[in-house]
Design a protein around this motif. Structure first.
Motif, PDB file in Angstrom:
ATOM      1  N   UNK A 199       0.833  -1.203   0.000  1.00 51.10           N
ATOM      2  CA  UNK A 199       0.000   0.000   0.000  1.00 51.10           C
ATOM      3  C   UNK A 199       0.869   1.255   0.000  1.00 51.10           C
ATOM      4  N   UNK A 200       1.874   1.265   0.862  1.00 50.71           N
ATOM      5  CA  UNK A 200       2.752   2.439   0.975  1.00 50.71           C
ATOM      6  C   UNK A 200       3.568   2.632  -0.298  1.00 50.71           C
ATOM      7  N   UNK A 201       4.166   1.560  -0.789  1.00 54.57           N
ATOM      8  CA  UNK A 201       5.072   1.685  -1.932  1.00 54.57           C
ATOM      9  C   UNK A 201       4.335   2.028  -3.214  1.00 54.57           C
ATOM     10  N   UNK A 202       3.113   1.537  -3.382  1.00 56.24           N
ATOM     11  CA  UNK A 202       2.352   1.894  -4.583  1.00 56.24           C
ATOM     12  C   UNK A 202       2.049   3.385  -4.610  1.00 56.24           C
ATOM     13  N   UNK A 203       1.673   3.944  -3.471  1.00 54.59           N
ATOM     14  CA  UNK A 203       1.385   5.371  -3.424  1.00 54.59           C
ATOM     15  C   UNK A 203       2.664   6.182  -3.639  1.00 54.59           C
ATOM     16  N   UNK A 204       3.752   5.747  -3.031  1.00 55.60           N
ATOM     17  CA  UNK A 204       5.019   6.462  -3.211  1.00 55.60           C
ATOM     18  C   UNK A 204       5.503   6.388  -4.658  1.00 55.60           C
ATOM     19  N   UNK A 205       5.237   5.264  -5.309  1.00 53.44           N
ATOM     20  CA  UNK A 205       5.596   5.145  -6.728  1.00 53.44           C
ATOM     21  C   UNK A 205       4.824   6.175  -7.549  1.00 53.44           C
ATOM     22  N   UNK A 206       3.527   6.299  -7.306  1.00 52.97           N
ATOM     23  CA  UNK A 206       2.715   7.236  -8.071  1.00 52.97           C
ATOM     24  C   UNK A 206       3.097   8.691  -7.780  1.00 52.97           C
TER      25      UNK A 206
END
Length: 425
Positions: free
Chosen positions: A37-44
């Protein structure tokens, strides 16, 4: 240390960061689900530095400073425990598999048990981590650099998503002449090259760019001792004659990480010379033992690269002297005047549109520079004078260039100046 590129910087985030359609934290989630969840948002959002604390929302580092991701919810103490165990499970291990004759599940359980026991004793843990799988298509977060620690709020984790792509020096924001001089310096047969700056100044990226350039263009044995490893150097490279093809690189790079390949930093320093290296990279000069290792290696025919947490060439020399008793200062300065190749000191500033690299550069390429270093203990003025000469770049002069180019504000210029006593213009 932050490795935001001086050129390719993400745009500032708005004050209220949107959820962008991502999931929220929920009770009972395992560590991998929370991290995805955290990494997907940080990627975007195109950010790489993350702060996680028990009973708090996730915070991220942006060009504006710290931004909190309220939309994801609050990380509970149980969430943080699960995240730490997942990161430990994915902690990078030496790839040779030497001595690993137990089942995978047993190795994972033992890894977690030992790591938790070590963390409980030391109350801090620094390590690198393999990328976290983010979907069934094989997408991963990218390698991670982790520090787990304790504070008033409980367990905290500082995480950096590492970029496996090593930028060319030209992409960092350096003057072309400085780039050329840096490359010329790391091709010398022996000597000491120092890249300095505070935490978050991009020292590791600059060193990685230099090492990667040498790896691809020259036949050397390069040995690194790092804690932890931030950039990994592949064994191959693009074929310059046949685009799209890969060929073995002319150099061999032996990378060693403390806690994974070495029991201690001290062991790495002790053993490095026995590997017959041409170039040695020591991740950081932490104490007199490390400084002595660097100078002895440089004096015995090796090229040594390392870092110090100092700003400017003058303060770097002063910091080195602080590691030694006063009676040894004259001999230390004499040795430095002979072996030092350059001091490249840099910092990352919040620019008008993106983070901007500023730096000071001193090369020990003439008798006047060597004499100024040897006589530093009598006063820093002569060293400051040689930094102003042609071929060197002074910190404040470079700041003024950035200001005149419209890359930084006047307030940033004033706050970042080395010499606060001189007139502003």
């Amino acid at each position: 240390m932050s490795d935001f590129s001086a050129v390719l910087e993400p745009p500032p985030l708005p004050g209220n960061v949107p959820a962008l359609g991502h999931a929220h934290f929920a009770a009972g989630m395992n560590g991998r689900e929370l991290l995805v969840i955290i990494f997907r948002l940080c990627r975007d959002l195109r950010v790489s530095d993350i702060q996680m604390r028990a009973s708090r929302p996730v915070y991220i580092h942006t060009n504006k400073g710290m931004e909190k991701l309220d939309s994801l919810g609050i990380l509970s103490a149980a969430h943080m425990d699960a995240i730490l165990k997942e990161l430990i499970t994915n902690r990078e291990s030496a790839s040779h598999g030497f001595g690993q004759d137990h089942a995978l599940s047993q190795r994972v359980d033992e890894k977690i048990r030992l790591a938790i026991a070590d963390f409980a004793e030391r109350q801090v843990s620094d390590f690198s981590c393999d990328g976290i799988p983010m979907n069934e298509d094989g997408e991963c977060s990218g390698r991670l650099r982790i520090q787990a620690h304790l504070s008033s709020s409980g367990l905290g984790i500082t995480c950096r998503i590492l970029n496996d792509s090593i930028p060319e020096l030209e992409a960092l924001g350096l003057d072309p002449d400085t780039t050329e001089t840096l490359r010329h310096g790391v091709l010398k047969r022996a000597g000491l090259c120092l890249v300095t700056g505070p935490t978050g100044s991009g020292k590791s990226t600059t060193l990685a760019s230099l090492i990667d350039w040498v790896r691809r263009h020259h036949a050397k044995h390069i040995v690194t001792v790092e804690d932890p490893i931030e950039y990994q150097y592949p064994d191959d490279m693009d074929d310059p004659d046949y685009p799209g093809h890969r060929i073995p690189s002319p150099s061999i790079v032996t990378q060693q990480e403390v806690g994974r390949d070495l029991h201690s930093y001290r062991q790495g320093l002790k053993d490095v010379l026995r590997k017959a290296p041409h170039i040695i990279l020591l991740g950081e000069i932490r104490d007199r033992d490390a400084m002595e290792t660097c100078m002895e290696a440089a004096q015995t025919g090796h090229l040594v690269l390392s870092t110090l947490h100092t700003t400017g060439a003058v303060k770097t020399i002063g910091r080195i002297l602080e590691l030694y008793p006063t009676d040894n200062h004259a001999s230390v300065l004499s040795r430095l005047s002979e072996i030092l190749i350059f001091i490249h000191s840099q910092g990352l500033l919040s620019g008008i549109q993106r983070r901007v690299l500023t730096y000071e550069f001193l090369q020990n390429n003439e008798d006047a520079v060597a004499s100024a270093i040897a006589n530093y203990d009598g006063g820093a003025r002569s060293l400051e004078d040689v930094i102003r000469r042609a071929g060197n770049i002074q910190w404040d002069a470079n700041l003024r260039r950035l200001l005149n180019q419209g890359l930084i504000t006047h307030d940033t210029f004033i706050n970042a100046r080395m010499n606060r006593n001189e007139d502003e213009f």
